[in-house]
Each structure stands twice: as structure tokens, then as C-alpha cells.
Design a protein around this motif. Structure first.
Motif, mmCIF file in Angstrom:
data_model
loop_
_atom_site.group_PDB
_atom_site.id
_atom_site.type_symbol
_atom_site.label_atom_id
_atom_site.label_comp_id
_atom_site.label_asym_id
_atom_site.label_seq_id
_atom_site.Cartn_x
_atom_site.Cartn_y
_atom_site.Cartn_z
ATOM 1 N N PHE A 128 0.683 -1.346 -0.109
ATOM 2 C CA PHE A 128 -0.122 0.023 -0.062
ATOM 3 C C PHE A 128 0.910 1.453 0.035
ATOM 4 C CE2 PHE A 128 -3.205 -2.912 1.487
ATOM 5 C CZ PHE A 128 -4.477 -2.407 0.420
ATOM 6 N N SER A 129 1.857 1.387 0.810
ATOM 7 C CA SER A 129 2.746 2.522 0.765
ATOM 8 C C SER A 129 3.578 2.772 -0.334
ATOM 9 C CB SER A 129 3.706 2.288 1.979
ATOM 10 O OG SER A 129 4.643 1.622 1.768
ATOM 11 N N SER A 130 3.884 1.749 -1.317
ATOM 12 C CA SER A 130 4.495 1.837 -2.638
ATOM 13 C C SER A 130 3.627 2.222 -3.627
ATOM 14 C CB SER A 130 5.146 0.810 -3.063
ATOM 15 O OG SER A 130 4.333 -0.296 -3.466
ATOM 16 N N GLY A 131 2.147 2.204 -3.475
ATOM 17 C CA GLY A 131 1.155 2.519 -4.457
ATOM 18 C C GLY A 131 1.040 1.335 -5.504
ATOM 19 N N LEU A 132 1.660 0.546 -5.579
ATOM 20 C CA LEU A 132 1.543 -0.790 -6.211
ATOM 21 C C LEU A 132 0.240 -1.357 -6.475
ATOM 22 C CD1 LEU A 132 3.288 -2.553 -8.099
ATOM 23 C CD2 LEU A 132 3.781 -4.040 -6.467
ATOM 24 N N ILE A 133 -0.422 -1.628 -5.330
ATOM 25 C CA ILE A 133 -1.838 -1.891 -5.323
ATOM 26 C C ILE A 133 -2.700 -1.231 -6.259
ATOM 27 C CG2 ILE A 133 -2.793 -0.525 -3.305
ATOM 28 C CD1 ILE A 133 -3.561 -4.172 -3.952
ATOM 29 N N PHE A 134 -2.424 0.026 -6.771
ATOM 30 C CA PHE A 134 -3.237 0.949 -7.256
ATOM 31 C C PHE A 134 -3.218 0.691 -8.771
ATOM 32 C CE2 PHE A 134 -3.267 3.179 -3.372
ATOM 33 C CZ PHE A 134 -4.417 2.959 -2.967
ATOM 34 N N MET A 190 -3.521 -3.570 -13.426
ATOM 35 C CA MET A 190 -3.158 -5.315 -13.486
ATOM 36 C C MET A 190 -3.074 -6.035 -12.038
ATOM 37 S SD MET A 190 -3.264 -6.102 -16.547
ATOM 38 C CE MET A 190 -4.842 -5.215 -16.813
ATOM 39 N N VAL A 191 -2.408 -5.112 -11.354
ATOM 40 C CA VAL A 191 -2.249 -5.585 -9.809
ATOM 41 C C VAL A 191 -3.484 -5.905 -9.182
ATOM 42 C CG1 VAL A 191 -0.922 -5.476 -7.395
ATOM 43 C CG2 VAL A 191 0.217 -5.038 -9.752
ATOM 44 N N LEU A 192 -4.435 -4.813 -9.123
ATOM 45 C CA LEU A 192 -5.773 -4.658 -8.632
ATOM 46 C C LEU A 192 -6.606 -5.997 -9.193
ATOM 47 C CD1 LEU A 192 -7.324 -3.115 -6.463
ATOM 48 C CD2 LEU A 192 -8.036 -1.823 -8.206
ATOM 49 N N CYS A 193 -6.543 -5.857 -10.456
ATOM 50 C CA CYS A 193 -7.274 -6.949 -10.981
ATOM 51 C C CYS A 193 -6.917 -8.421 -10.659
ATOM 52 C CB CYS A 193 -7.070 -7.006 -12.549
ATOM 53 S SG CYS A 193 -8.224 -8.236 -13.732
ATOM 54 N N GLY A 194 -5.561 -8.548 -10.436
ATOM 55 C CA GLY A 194 -4.826 -9.947 -10.179
ATOM 56 C C GLY A 194 -5.368 -10.159 -8.376
ATOM 57 N N VAL A 195 -5.438 -9.039 -7.915
ATOM 58 C CA VAL A 195 -5.733 -9.240 -6.173
ATOM 59 C C VAL A 195 -7.231 -9.702 -6.253
ATOM 60 C CG1 VAL A 195 -6.080 -8.222 -4.281
ATOM 61 C CG2 VAL A 195 -4.009 -7.924 -5.303
ATOM 62 N N VAL A 196 -8.196 -8.965 -7.091
ATOM 63 C CA VAL A 196 -9.351 -9.253 -7.197
ATOM 64 C C VAL A 196 -9.650 -10.579 -7.652
ATOM 65 C CG1 VAL A 196 -11.780 -8.719 -8.057
ATOM 66 C CG2 VAL A 196 -10.176 -7.030 -7.095
ATOM 67 N N SER A 197 -9.106 -11.201 -8.518
ATOM 68 C CA SER A 197 -9.142 -12.587 -9.293
ATOM 69 C C SER A 197 -8.658 -13.509 -8.307
ATOM 70 C CB SER A 197 -8.739 -12.519 -10.530
ATOM 71 O OG SER A 197 -7.366 -12.210 -10.496
ATOM 72 N N GLY A 198 -7.712 -13.214 -7.594
ATOM 73 C CA GLY A 198 -7.034 -14.235 -6.623
ATOM 74 C C GLY A 198 -7.969 -14.406 -5.562
ATOM 75 N N LEU A 241 -0.350 -9.215 -13.692
ATOM 76 C CA LEU A 241 -1.501 -9.986 -13.239
ATOM 77 C C LEU A 241 -1.441 -11.355 -12.805
ATOM 78 C CD1 LEU A 241 -4.536 -9.564 -13.661
ATOM 79 C CD2 LEU A 241 -4.450 -10.543 -16.044
ATOM 80 N N ALA A 242 -0.477 -12.187 -13.419
ATOM 81 C CA ALA A 242 -0.461 -13.512 -13.031
ATOM 82 C C ALA A 242 0.240 -13.714 -11.537
ATOM 83 C CB ALA A 242 0.605 -14.483 -14.000
ATOM 84 N N PHE A 243 1.174 -12.854 -11.316
ATOM 85 C CA PHE A 243 1.713 -13.063 -9.989
ATOM 86 C C PHE A 243 0.821 -12.517 -8.721
ATOM 87 C CE2 PHE A 243 6.347 -13.110 -11.919
ATOM 88 C CZ PHE A 243 6.360 -14.578 -11.728
ATOM 89 N N ALA A 244 0.185 -11.499 -9.152
ATOM 90 C CA ALA A 244 -0.787 -10.888 -7.993
ATOM 91 C C ALA A 244 -1.907 -11.992 -7.997
ATOM 92 C CB ALA A 244 -1.248 -9.635 -8.604
#
Length: 105
Positions: free
Chosen positions: A9-15, A18-26, A89-92
């Protein structure tokens, strides 16, 4: 584990989309699939084609790179972005699935 969440969250990577889509799909896969159902997906070609299609469409329509002076699209640079988006996307997705499965036990 909590330091990893803080860094995410502090790095802003979650925003990044593709990372957000991967987190939701995971998270959704964790809610509906077990370990025995999830990991055989990675031996399935259709799964990779779906992830590549999502990543490719995002790169083509929303993450474009132009050549110098804006005279056209820079397709080699967009190919690199496509691979980066695909990996994000895949790693998230995989890491989120593993994270939520370990929280359930």
C-alpha cells in the motif's frame, strides 16, 4: 506478512490496474476454489490465453506508448509493457490466492 502488506500500500503498487485485477481475481478464486482445483489451472492453455487477452487489451487501449513526436504507436515498447502487465496480473493472482488460503487455515 504485515510488512509486505504495508509495503504494497505504501508503494502504491496496489493501485496499478493489473495488480488490482490480479488481487481481485485471486480473492475470488480463493473464495470459490480449493488447492486441488486452483493449481491445475496453470497447466491449462485457456487460462494463459485469458490472462494474455486481458493484459493485451489493457495495453492496447489504456497503456499505449507512442514513438518520438507522437507519430504512431511504438509496438516493441508496447510488447514489453504487455509482458510486464501479464506478469503483474499472474503473480498478483497467484500470491493473493496463496495469501487468502493461508489466512483460512
Amino acid at each position: 506478512m504485515l510488512n509486505g502488506l504495508k509495503a504494497l500500500f505504501s508503494s502504491g503498487l496496489i493501485f496499478q490496474p493489473m495488480v488490482l485485477c490480479g488481487v481481485v481475481s485471486g480473492f475470488l478464486m480463493s473464495a470459490y476454489l480449493d488447492w486441488e482445483e486452483f493449481f491445475p489451472l496453470f497447466g491449462n492453455v485457456e487460462f494463459y490465453l485469458m490472462v494474455a487477452a486481458v493484459s493485451g487489451l489493457y495495453t492496447l487501449f489504456f497503456n499505449q506508448t507512442y514513438k518520438e513526436h507522437g507519430l504512431g504507436l511504438d509496438y516493441p515498447a508496447m510488447g514489453g509493457k504487455f509482458l510486464g502487465n501479464l506478469l503483474q496480473l499472474a503473480f498478483a493472482c497467484v500470491l493473493t490466492f496463496i495469501f487468502f488460503e493461508t489466512l483460512l487455515f
